[in-house]
Design an enzyme around this catalytic site. Sequence first.
Site, PDB file in Angstrom:
ATOM      1  N   ARG A  60       0.722  -0.913  -0.018  1.00  0.00           N
ATOM      2  CA  ARG A  60       0.116  -0.082   0.026  1.00  0.00           C
ATOM      3  C   ARG A  60       0.935   1.291   0.019  1.00  0.00           C
ATOM      4  O   ARG A  60       0.583   2.084   0.546  1.00  0.00           O
ATOM      5  CB  ARG A  60      -1.011  -0.135   1.235  1.00  0.00           C
ATOM      6  N   ARG A 118      -2.815   7.011   0.938  1.00  0.00           N
ATOM      7  CA  ARG A 118      -3.275   8.215   1.452  1.00  0.00           C
ATOM      8  C   ARG A 118      -2.108   8.882   2.688  1.00  0.00           C
ATOM      9  O   ARG A 118      -2.203  10.095   3.069  1.00  0.00           O
ATOM     10  CB  ARG A 118      -4.308   7.988   2.454  1.00  0.00           C
ATOM     11  N   ARG A 176      -5.942  12.658  -5.504  1.00  0.00           N
ATOM     12  CA  ARG A 176      -7.096  11.800  -5.329  1.00  0.00           C
ATOM     13  C   ARG A 176      -8.422  12.842  -5.366  1.00  0.00           C
ATOM     14  O   ARG A 176      -9.550  12.687  -5.670  1.00  0.00           O
ATOM     15  CB  ARG A 176      -7.072  11.021  -3.773  1.00  0.00           C
ATOM     16  N   ASP A 179      -7.105  -2.048  -7.207  1.00  0.00           N
ATOM     17  CA  ASP A 179      -7.567  -2.776  -6.002  1.00  0.00           C
ATOM     18  C   ASP A 179      -8.013  -3.866  -6.229  1.00  0.00           C
ATOM     19  O   ASP A 179      -8.368  -4.291  -7.404  1.00  0.00           O
ATOM     20  CB  ASP A 179      -9.005  -1.787  -5.842  1.00  0.00           C
ATOM     21  N   TYR A 233     -15.462  -9.966   0.634  1.00  0.00           N
ATOM     22  CA  TYR A 233     -16.319  -8.789   0.397  1.00  0.00           C
ATOM     23  C   TYR A 233     -17.669  -8.934  -0.416  1.00  0.00           C
ATOM     24  O   TYR A 233     -18.658  -8.040  -0.440  1.00  0.00           O
ATOM     25  CB  TYR A 233     -15.248  -7.783  -0.363  1.00  0.00           C
TER      26      TYR A 233
HETATM   27  O1  CP3 Z   1       0.014   0.832  -3.035  1.00  0.00           O
HETATM   28  C1  CP3 Z   1      -0.789  -0.209  -3.354  1.00  0.00           C
HETATM   29  O2  CP3 Z   1      -0.422  -0.976  -2.720  1.00  0.00           O
HETATM   30  C2  CP3 Z   1      -1.404  -0.202  -4.637  1.00  0.00           C
HETATM   31  C3  CP3 Z   1      -2.842  -0.245  -4.665  1.00  0.00           C
HETATM   32  C4  CP3 Z   1      -3.696  -1.070  -3.784  1.00  0.00           C
HETATM   33  C5  CP3 Z   1      -4.888  -0.416  -3.105  1.00  0.00           C
HETATM   34  N1  CP3 Z   1      -5.540  -1.556  -2.635  1.00  0.00           N
HETATM   35  C6  CP3 Z   1      -5.094   0.957  -3.183  1.00  0.00           C
HETATM   36  C7  CP3 Z   1      -6.286   1.253  -2.219  1.00  0.00           C
HETATM   37  C8  CP3 Z   1      -3.729  -2.624  -3.314  1.00  0.00           C
HETATM   38  C9  CP3 Z   1      -2.591  -3.364  -3.619  1.00  0.00           C
HETATM   39  C10 CP3 Z   1      -4.781  -2.662  -2.724  1.00  0.00           C
HETATM   40  C11 CP3 Z   1      -5.055  -4.196  -2.183  1.00  0.00           C
HETATM   41  C12 CP3 Z   1      -6.379  -4.209  -1.287  1.00  0.00           C
HETATM   42  N2  CP3 Z   1      -7.496  -3.492  -1.386  1.00  0.00           N
HETATM   43  C13 CP3 Z   1      -6.485  -5.469  -0.458  1.00  0.00           C
HETATM   44  C14 CP3 Z   1      -5.508  -6.219  -0.049  1.00  0.00           C
HETATM   45  C15 CP3 Z   1      -4.290  -5.881   0.706  1.00  0.00           C
HETATM   46  C16 CP3 Z   1      -4.847  -5.281   1.906  1.00  0.00           C
HETATM   47  O3  CP3 Z   1      -4.444  -4.080   2.209  1.00  0.00           O
HETATM   48  O4  CP3 Z   1      -5.432  -6.127   2.704  1.00  0.00           O
HETATM   49  C17 CP3 Z   1      -7.936  -5.448  -0.012  1.00  0.00           C
HETATM   50  C18 CP3 Z   1      -8.558  -6.149   1.002  1.00  0.00           C
HETATM   51  C19 CP3 Z   1      -8.439  -4.064  -0.426  1.00  0.00           C
HETATM   52  C20 CP3 Z   1      -9.993  -3.559  -0.509  1.00  0.00           C
HETATM   53  C21 CP3 Z   1      -9.932  -2.347  -0.079  1.00  0.00           C
HETATM   54  N3  CP3 Z   1      -9.634  -1.283  -1.021  1.00  0.00           N
HETATM   55  C22 CP3 Z   1     -10.254  -1.703   0.942  1.00  0.00           C
HETATM   56  C23 CP3 Z   1     -10.788  -2.658   2.333  1.00  0.00           C
HETATM   57  C24 CP3 Z   1     -10.295  -0.201   0.983  1.00  0.00           C
HETATM   58  C25 CP3 Z   1     -10.804   0.497   2.291  1.00  0.00           C
HETATM   59  C26 CP3 Z   1      -9.413   0.640   3.386  1.00  0.00           C
HETATM   60  C27 CP3 Z   1      -8.654   1.421   2.954  1.00  0.00           C
HETATM   61  O5  CP3 Z   1      -7.393   0.683   3.128  1.00  0.00           O
HETATM   62  O6  CP3 Z   1      -8.798   2.459   2.636  1.00  0.00           O
HETATM   63  C28 CP3 Z   1      -9.824  -0.080  -0.179  1.00  0.00           C
HETATM   64  C29 CP3 Z   1      -9.634   1.323  -0.504  1.00  0.00           C
HETATM   65  C30 CP3 Z   1      -8.155   1.568  -1.195  1.00  0.00           C
HETATM   66  N4  CP3 Z   1      -7.483   0.576  -1.891  1.00  0.00           N
HETATM   67  C31 CP3 Z   1      -7.337   2.742  -0.987  1.00  0.00           C
HETATM   68  C32 CP3 Z   1      -6.197   2.881  -1.708  1.00  0.00           C
HETATM   69  C33 CP3 Z   1      -5.227   3.713  -1.893  1.00  0.00           C
HETATM   70  C34 CP3 Z   1      -7.923   3.983  -0.272  1.00  0.00           C
HETATM   71  C35 CP3 Z   1      -8.864   4.998  -1.140  1.00  0.00           C
HETATM   72  C36 CP3 Z   1      -8.985   6.168  -1.082  1.00  0.00           C
HETATM   73  O7  CP3 Z   1      -7.982   6.709  -1.555  1.00  0.00           O
HETATM   74  O8  CP3 Z   1      -9.894   6.789  -0.607  1.00  0.00           O
END
Ligand code: CP3
Length: 341
Positions: free
Chosen positions: A23, A27, A36, A73, A149
């Site tokens: 990640r 943010r 964003r 994602d 999910y």
């Molecule tokens: O930098 C990176 O790793 C690249 C991109 C990436 C994102 N999500 C961007 C993201 C990756 C590899 C993920 C993986 C992801 N997404 C997983 C598996 C790994 C983990 O962290 O557990 C899961 C379960 C998700 C599902 C998901 N996406 C959730 C539960 C959420 C909300 C919670 C959170 O962390 O914000 C997201 C949103 C998300 N995915 C954001 C980002 C940068 C935040 C969204 C925003 O900018 O508002």
Amino acid sequence: MDKPIINVLGGSSRKPPPVWLMRQAGRYLPEYRALRERAGGFLDLVYNPELAAEVTLQPIRRFGFDAAILFSDVLVVPHALGQSVTFAAGEGPLLEPISDRTGFERLTSDIDHGILAPVYETVRRVRTALPPAVALLGFCGAPWTVATYMVAGRGTPDQAPARLFAYRDAAAFDVLMDVLVEASASYLVRQLRSGADAVQIFDTWAGALPPAEFARWCIAPTKRIVTMVRSQVPGAKIIGFPRGAGSQLPRYVVETGVDAAGLDWMIDKDFARERVQSTVPVQGNLDPLVLLAGGVALDRAVDAVMEAFAERPFIFNLGHGILPETPIAHVEQMLKRVRGS
Ligand code: CP3
């Protein structure tokens, strides 16, 4: 040109080890938050190749990590299967929940690569823009984690809705897993063909499964994805990250055939070195909270990770994603310590 991370995935050790953070595009970076805001919704950003490529590159420019991870994602796969997926500000993902067999009979069993075309375009753009020594990692969610999910319609603390679904109607759950195996494998193949140097399979909620279910819903589908991807992209490098696998991790590694294992921050380091790193390269496993805390605790924790794993093939990383509140200065402190610079 040599890519340190790809060499490690092939079994060689590097000193200092290559490093990236799960990640890392997100943010905690002011430049991410600014972009964003401009993009509108989270999925608008993911499906905009110009902006998604920029976000992927932001942490590389700032920190010089050894890998970039595609900005996308795990939930784009259910989206491309026809499920409604939205990201409400401050709430995380919201999907139309699937409570029974008829729910996913409404989904297509063929992933719509048209919806995902902008993601593949992002991969091409990033690969062109990256320095040659920096690896580009693609990824997908493992079928079990994505299903948690899809069934609940949102994140849950214990993944109870998906576990209940699987216990009540295992045959129907198997159908959903089959769809996700096919979809995820073809999604990864497209990422690799578009220029990803390796891919990671995130099984964030693997730890919620008892051993028999871990074998059925985590190991078996992952193994099928690995086999399918390699049949289409021979030699494809795949990192498996079954978070919370604990004592099941050695079995996961042997049975799935992944090239490397991601270690979460909870695992016993001696166990991981002796029972996992003895078989495959490992990646991890700094506690994301100690990175947030910083100070002497951070230095000590970095040293402990290095002492445990740096003698053999190893990629330095966190044990789960970086937290949005993490100060930039702590990431810099960590990198200095790892690289001895
Ligand atoms: O930098 C990176 O790793 C690249 C991109 C990436 C994102 N999500 C961007 C993201 C990756 C590899 C993920 C993986 C992801 N997404 C997983 C598996 C790994 C983990 O962290 O557990 C899961 C379960 C998700 C599902 C998901 N996406 C959730 C539960 C959420 C909300 C919670 C959170 O962390 O914000 C997201 C949103 C998300 N995915 C954001 C980002 C940068 C935040 C969204 C925003 O900018 O508002």
